[in-house]
Design a protein around this motif. Structure first.
Motif, mmCIF file in Angstrom:
data_model
loop_
_atom_site.group_PDB
_atom_site.id
_atom_site.type_symbol
_atom_site.label_atom_id
_atom_site.label_comp_id
_atom_site.label_asym_id
_atom_site.label_seq_id
_atom_site.Cartn_x
_atom_site.Cartn_y
_atom_site.Cartn_z
ATOM 1 N N LEU A 209 0.855 -1.077 0.229
ATOM 2 C CA LEU A 209 -0.154 -0.163 -0.268
ATOM 3 C C LEU A 209 0.924 1.403 -0.004
ATOM 4 O O LEU A 209 1.989 1.178 0.383
ATOM 5 C CB LEU A 209 -0.785 -0.005 1.466
ATOM 6 N N PRO A 210 0.404 2.269 -0.766
ATOM 7 C CA PRO A 210 1.177 3.635 -0.594
ATOM 8 C C PRO A 210 1.199 4.051 0.691
ATOM 9 O O PRO A 210 0.133 3.862 1.490
ATOM 10 C CB PRO A 210 0.614 4.294 -1.736
ATOM 11 N N ASP A 211 2.293 5.114 1.092
ATOM 12 C CA ASP A 211 2.395 5.475 2.478
ATOM 13 C C ASP A 211 1.219 6.401 2.798
ATOM 14 O O ASP A 211 0.889 6.683 4.018
ATOM 15 C CB ASP A 211 3.712 6.324 2.409
ATOM 16 N N ARG A 212 0.686 6.933 1.649
ATOM 17 C CA ARG A 212 -0.381 8.162 1.933
ATOM 18 C C ARG A 212 -1.745 7.467 2.330
ATOM 19 O O ARG A 212 -2.592 8.052 2.929
ATOM 20 C CB ARG A 212 -0.777 8.894 0.773
ATOM 21 N N VAL A 213 -1.711 6.054 2.525
ATOM 22 C CA VAL A 213 -3.010 5.803 2.905
ATOM 23 C C VAL A 213 -2.495 4.971 4.277
ATOM 24 O O VAL A 213 -3.407 4.265 4.929
ATOM 25 C CB VAL A 213 -3.842 4.639 2.052
ATOM 26 N N LEU A 214 -1.836 5.113 4.766
ATOM 27 C CA LEU A 214 -1.017 4.533 6.090
ATOM 28 C C LEU A 214 -0.702 5.498 7.162
ATOM 29 O O LEU A 214 -0.053 6.331 7.028
ATOM 30 C CB LEU A 214 0.169 3.523 5.756
ATOM 31 N N GLN A 215 -1.013 4.912 8.622
ATOM 32 C CA GLN A 215 -0.742 5.684 9.744
ATOM 33 C C GLN A 215 0.547 4.879 10.240
ATOM 34 O O GLN A 215 1.421 5.229 10.806
ATOM 35 C CB GLN A 215 -1.760 5.945 10.460
ATOM 36 N N ARG A 216 0.185 3.446 10.294
ATOM 37 C CA ARG A 216 1.125 2.483 10.896
ATOM 38 C C ARG A 216 1.884 1.688 9.716
ATOM 39 O O ARG A 216 1.296 1.017 8.922
ATOM 40 C CB ARG A 216 0.332 1.693 11.717
ATOM 41 N N THR A 217 3.300 1.805 9.843
ATOM 42 C CA THR A 217 4.114 0.901 9.019
ATOM 43 C C THR A 217 3.972 -0.614 9.460
ATOM 44 O O THR A 217 3.295 -0.763 10.679
ATOM 45 C CB THR A 217 5.762 1.207 9.139
ATOM 46 N N TRP A 218 4.279 -1.415 8.659
ATOM 47 C CA TRP A 218 4.090 -2.904 9.107
ATOM 48 C C TRP A 218 5.114 -3.165 10.386
ATOM 49 O O TRP A 218 4.463 -3.765 11.168
ATOM 50 C CB TRP A 218 4.474 -3.849 8.180
ATOM 51 N N LEU B 185 -6.466 -14.741 5.529
ATOM 52 C CA LEU B 185 -5.797 -14.018 4.369
ATOM 53 C C LEU B 185 -5.848 -12.605 4.891
ATOM 54 O O LEU B 185 -4.710 -11.933 4.472
ATOM 55 C CB LEU B 185 -6.314 -14.216 3.080
ATOM 56 N N ASP B 186 -6.727 -11.925 5.491
ATOM 57 C CA ASP B 186 -6.620 -10.541 5.592
ATOM 58 C C ASP B 186 -5.847 -10.397 6.626
ATOM 59 O O ASP B 186 -5.569 -8.935 7.114
ATOM 60 C CB ASP B 186 -7.955 -10.002 6.125
ATOM 61 N N GLU B 187 -5.263 -11.148 7.878
ATOM 62 C CA GLU B 187 -4.557 -10.900 8.851
ATOM 63 C C GLU B 187 -3.144 -10.733 8.426
ATOM 64 O O GLU B 187 -2.493 -9.672 8.830
ATOM 65 C CB GLU B 187 -4.511 -12.183 9.732
ATOM 66 N N THR B 188 -2.735 -11.498 7.293
ATOM 67 C CA THR B 188 -1.131 -11.183 6.804
ATOM 68 C C THR B 188 -1.425 -10.055 6.046
ATOM 69 O O THR B 188 -0.317 -9.222 6.012
ATOM 70 C CB THR B 188 -0.694 -12.687 6.163
ATOM 71 N N ALA B 189 -2.335 -9.948 5.176
ATOM 72 C CA ALA B 189 -2.417 -8.548 4.419
ATOM 73 C C ALA B 189 -2.391 -7.335 5.007
ATOM 74 O O ALA B 189 -1.690 -6.588 4.816
ATOM 75 C CB ALA B 189 -3.648 -8.644 3.575
ATOM 76 N N TRP B 190 -3.313 -7.359 6.459
ATOM 77 C CA TRP B 190 -3.257 -6.265 7.271
ATOM 78 C C TRP B 190 -1.766 -5.979 7.882
ATOM 79 O O TRP B 190 -1.283 -4.826 7.783
ATOM 80 C CB TRP B 190 -4.232 -6.318 8.285
ATOM 81 N N LEU B 191 -1.096 -7.117 8.324
ATOM 82 C CA LEU B 191 -0.117 -7.052 9.299
ATOM 83 C C LEU B 191 1.211 -6.156 8.372
ATOM 84 O O LEU B 191 2.004 -5.396 8.982
ATOM 85 C CB LEU B 191 0.523 -8.252 9.714
ATOM 86 N N PHE B 192 1.407 -6.637 7.134
ATOM 87 C CA PHE B 192 2.356 -6.153 6.288
ATOM 88 C C PHE B 192 2.072 -5.040 5.415
ATOM 89 O O PHE B 192 2.686 -4.665 4.577
ATOM 90 C CB PHE B 192 3.069 -7.493 5.492
ATOM 91 N N ASN B 193 0.831 -4.571 5.568
ATOM 92 C CA ASN B 193 0.355 -3.446 4.514
ATOM 93 C C ASN B 193 0.604 -3.852 3.120
ATOM 94 O O ASN B 193 0.847 -3.164 2.278
ATOM 95 C CB ASN B 193 0.821 -2.071 4.809
#
Lengths: 687, 687
Positions: free
Chosen positions: A217-226, A252-260
């Motif tokens: 995911l691009p940084d602009r949609v993130l507050q927390r890094t992985w 599957l959404d657990e790993t996707a979320w954790l690593f952005n």
């Protein structure tokens, strides 16, 4: 999106119409020459005829059955169970996981198949019975009681005592395995875990894993890094009183979320095949490593082995790696029981190496959005509203004068969404349903069923988009002609349900199931109801049903910052269907006496069909909510329409968000009108 | 009656005041000479002083501890668990089952004690911490986390690996045993079932079983004979797909219901020690057979062995008889897991001889009243209303002018009830609480705490009666002076909660937990709430909490003919407490479009304190409900008051059931007033 009730986590749209409807079409098409029985025979199999009658939709499964049975023989397996899910217990599955469909021909989203050397049976629920009779050939018997007890009883009757019943442990949840074990326990039939899937052995043209891979995911949609997230989850591990040393992530959404990270292995769901074993000092990511680009390897610090380095391991090696980990002394693995498959669970022995909760701390942490996630998810809904407004405006113009079908309406809204910034396609197959089609559970149109929209029928459209910043899901029901009184009353009561939930105030920590009835209460009052759930979580570019948030009994309590759909409905068989669905976020609310109370703030921003609202049924408070909501649409969507230069849409929006005059049953109206009466009488007396 | 929240089934009133209150008393009594710390020390133990300080309320437990430890030694038991319940997992227990109190000195209703050779610990919840500090001596440590996990952690720290932890399996539910087993599983401590209770071995003056025995209900309160009921339950056994051959009844109300018998072994509860094993062709009743009179033997057909003959067996032989039964081939015993103790459960092996449901078919059948039961239970409430009206009228007269204490008020209402036909005493210890005392959970007055009632404080009275035809339970909160705005608002919102549940319409089969929030919603709106459950079943001369009916998550869905209390409340610490409790019955309701919907019909018939109702907060529908309710009180209680020649009470009742003028926020008021306005304006224009 429309969801099933009673704690079920699965929902995919029904692709086939009900037989009743097909019959009607046939009669019209054949200009009355055939009776319904004859027309009926054309669509469903009849295995009692000689030779059996099979419709063209039936799939010949003799070859795959023969080959599967050959696989079973050397393993000494008398029966083999084929569930409809994947190894991550996903709600939606990839084509390569559609083993039940491959074996049976039946493509419905819910079902279980069982094969013995002489028989084959499919269990599916009432939504799918007609579809099953159209798709199954006569190798298969259809079983209608979908409880595991029913499957077990069938197994006991078909498998001799002492016989083995095989299953792929990757496709069983803990609960599924436990239920089978319990039902078979006393019967001397042995439930045998076979970690190599037998269907895969005979499925020659099984779809490959897509070559294109993972994206960050691009940084602009993130507050927390992985790295932030890893540390946040590790802190939940160290504060857990049972002192886990590792956390196993299977959904599957657990790993996707954790690593952005996101992928596209499953239609409409931006996921990729993966597991994660997160320990206090290592991170093991199980993926198809060939899909991980050099850039992603750098992003994941994949070349080191420190506590913030991601060690990439082959997706298929998860079992052996977990076994190695568990073999160590002093380890304890934490799993969420709802999404961990039995193949991994059964490795974590002895019991003292296992720590369970219904949901992993990743799922419960992910359920509460951070500030950035909340902001961008709200923003995504503003753009999404533009697309839905475009659809509704267009339909209002063209339905009375041109041939618009359900399919064309669905395509139109998908196209509108695709023009919005950061869109990544629809979040599920659009449900576009006119008249009686809208009364079918899980309907979405096909070439065969697509109905022309007219001013004489209600139209229901349930659709959503994937955006880099958020997932949307909204349902509107409209009428372009003159609705009946019953339609207006039912629509208004559905709306009242939506408003009653939306405006209710409740203590933080209240479970959705405790307030869900507010969505039904106005319907119950007049003896109406609906047969599905009332809402599900959504998130930031994830699956459209983001559990465990929602109103079902197995959902977690609401805290501030959770997004959920609110979607009461009403369905009149063979006539019409109504659903009003909005996404709302739980927000803190100021109360007169207390603290730590929440309410909902609606983030879907599309007006309801005014023609269908009987304002005399609304209370003053409901009316006030509606007017506040409309004011918010103007305030938030107006500038976006301006920005996109959509003047006609803006006019349409303004027209459809005119405030209602408060003619409802209002305390304030009452008292002011009573005052007025007094005044007028006073006046009168003077005169 | 006031019940605990969150699925708990236990509730007995707290006999001790909070320390805060006692401190206030001390300061006054000691005319300021002592500081609060000193006053505080007088009421609670201080084991850190040398020598330790013990208040006079503390019980010296050294002897019983020494003797229990001596019992444990030869059994090689390192720790012994002493729960607070009886062998029937009863909510209320007989004095002879108060083993925890005997061992510890602590008399609260909820708790678990554990004894090792060197230590002793008591776990109890926050309601009882002060009481425990006053009653325990320094042999005991007080543990405040009442989860089984906490007890298990303590056990693991105190018992060496390989050590035995003993328990009486009669006093463990299946769930309790399972939770201990799970928590201890991985620790190499052995949970050891010891069917002879070790406390009983050292309890020399343990109360005897009362000599007076069982009584049968008169025919006039019965529609079904015990033979009818036996056949009804047997038909549920034969239609159960798992084909049980026997049903084991462990809860005391199960046997009492089945045979239309009552006893008085437990205060306030008309039960007698018993189990029943009902097979398809035999009936084994386990009782203290010396208590069964010849007349009862004839009534029970105790001299034969046919399928409608009751074979009397010794209460203490239940284990050996069950073991004999289970030893046969082709038997299957059905148990309700909520009320079966582990001592009986552990005998039913192998697993295929066991069939479980949460509640036995007796409890689920009993939950739905037959026509006679419904009629007489309503009738009992008419007479019960007379007693409560007498109390309220009397208090209104005497409180301003005489010294009336909480205790005296409680005695008064008990006396009023005792004069009503078929009364069999109170159904629980009356909660009579003025001012701050009403804010305490589970308060009921003692000589020490009993407060004088005044026109300056709110007064809460929660009381009920046992009648041959029914059990009652009602709470009213009143004020004889000038309530504050906050008190009025809180009272009105509690009342709104009561009304909202009472008038809601819902599909038959809806669980109470799904509609429970309606009792809280008006409070939540302004940030208020209450910390207990919202209702429990009641029945015909049974325990005042007749589970599994009610609004808790483990209660069964509502069907027509179930009686439940509806009892929202609000409690302001150190200030006042409000609770409004009525009994209501689920009845079918006609709706505009649907079938099979229910609503509640209130059967408690006592007006609410008008002074505390702020009608401006009520909706028109709530006001209408209130007026209908008052009209019903007049219609049903009026003739009863006439019949009993209670003219003053009738006047009081009529005065207190005057219809409210509909000044609320009414749709009908609105539309009629709007019409009026239109008319008047029209008139005006003409003029």
């Amino acid at each position: 999106m429309h969801i099933r009730s009673a704690g079920s986590l699965s929902a995919v749209q029904l692709k086939m119409p009900s037989s009743a409807w097909l019959w009607a079409v046939s009669v019209v098409a054949l200009t009355g020459h055939l009776f319904c029985a004859a027309a009926y025979e054309r669509t469903e199999r009849n295995c009692s005829l000689t030779p059996p009658y099979l419709p063209s939709t039936a799939v010949n499964t003799s070859v795959q059955l023969q080959e599967l049975r050959a696989q079973m023989l050397p393993l000494n397996v008398s029966a083999y169970i084929i569930p409809g899910t994947d190894a991550h217990l996903s709600e939606y599955i990839a084509p390569r996981d559609a083993r039940m469909a491959f074996m049976t021909g039946f493509t419905g989203s819910a079902g279980t198949a069982v094969v013995t050397q002489t028989k084959a049976a499919l269990w599916t629920d009432s939504r799918y019975w007609v579809q099953a009779e159209r798709q199954l050939d006569c190798n298969w018997e259809l079983q209608k009681d979908v409880s595991i007890i029913s499957v077990a009883e069938w197994l006991i009757s078909e498998v001799p005592a002492g016989g083995n019943i095989g299953f792929d442990p990757f496709l069983f949840s803990l609960k599924t395995q436990e239920n089978y074990a319990m039902s078979l326990e006393s019967s001397n039939r042995i439930l045998k875990s076979i970690p190599v899937n037998l269907v895969d052995q005979v499925w020659k043209d099984r779809p490959q894993i897509p070559a294109d891979g993972l994206t960050r995911l691009p940084d602009r949609v993130l507050q927390r890094t992985w790295q932030d997230k890893v540390e946040q989850i590790r802190s939940l591990m160290t504060t857990n009183p049972y002192q886990p040393t590792a956390l196993l992530l299977s959904a599957l959404d657990e790993t996707a979320w954790l690593f952005n990270l996101r992928g596209n292995d499953i239609p409409y769901n931006p996921f990729f095949y993966s597991y994660t074993l997160l320990t206090l000092d290592e991170i093991w990511l199980f993926v198809h490593t060939n899909r991980v680009t050099e850039e992603l390897k750098a992003y994941l610090s994949a070349s080191c082995t420190g506590s913030l380095c991601v060690q990439l391991k082959s997706y298929d090696s998860v079992r052996e790696n977990l076994m190695t980990y568990v073999a160590q002394s002093d380890v304890k693995v934490w799993i969420g029981t709802e999404y961990t498959n039995y193949a991994l669970y059964e490795l974590i022995t002895p019991q003292e190496k296992l720590i369970t909760s219904s949901y992993s701390p990743v799922l419960t942490t992910k359920a509460v959005k951070d500030e950035t996630e909340e902001r961008i998810l709200r923003e995504a809904h503003v753009r999404d509203a533009v697309a839905v407004i475009q659809l509704l405006m267009w339909l209002e113009k063209v339905v009375p004068v041109a041939n618009v079908t359900e399919l064309r309406a669905a395509e139109y809204v998908n196209r509108c969404r695709s023009k919005q910034k950061d869109n990544r396609g629809p979040s599920f197959e659009t449900i576009s349903a006119s008249g009686p089609n809208a009364a079918l559970a899980h309907y979405s149109p096909s070439e065969e069923t697509s109905r022309r929209l007219t001013v004489d029928e209600m139209f229901l459209v349930d659709s959503g988009g994937q955006y880099l910043d958020g997932t949307t899901d909204i349902t509107r029901t409209v009428h372009w002609g003159t609705p009946t009184d019953m339609q207006k009353e039912a629509f208004t009561r559905v709306l009242m349900g939506n408003i009653e939930i939306s405006q209710t105030v409740f203590p933080s920590g209240t479970s959705g199931v405790r307030i869900e009835m507010l969505g039904r209460r106005a319907l119950w009052e007049v003896g109406l109801n609906y047969g599905h759930g009332t809402g599900h979580g959504v998130g930031n570019y994830f699956g459209v049903h983001e559990w465990p948030v929602g109103f079902q009994s197995n959902n977690i309590p609401f805290k501030a910052g959770m997004f959920t759909s609110i979607e009461p409905g009403y369905y009149k068989d063979n006539d019409f269907g109504i659903r009003i669905e909005d996404i709302a976020v739980t927000v803190p609310v100021h109360t007169k006496f207390g603290h730590n109370f929440l309410t909902f703030d609606t983030v879907s921003l599309v007006p309801y069909d005014r023609k269908l609202i009987d304002t005399s049924l609304l209370s003053a408070k409901q009316m006030q909510w509606l007017n506040n909501y409309y004011e918010m649409i103007r305030r938030l969507v107006g500038p976006e329409l301006d920005k996109q230069g959509l003047q006609e849409e803006k006019d349409w929006m303004l027209r459809n968000t005119q405030p209602f005059t408060e003619a409802g049953s209002s305390a304030s109206v009452c008292s002011s009108s009573l005052t007025l009466i007094a005044l007028v009488f006073a006046l009168h007396n003077i005169i």
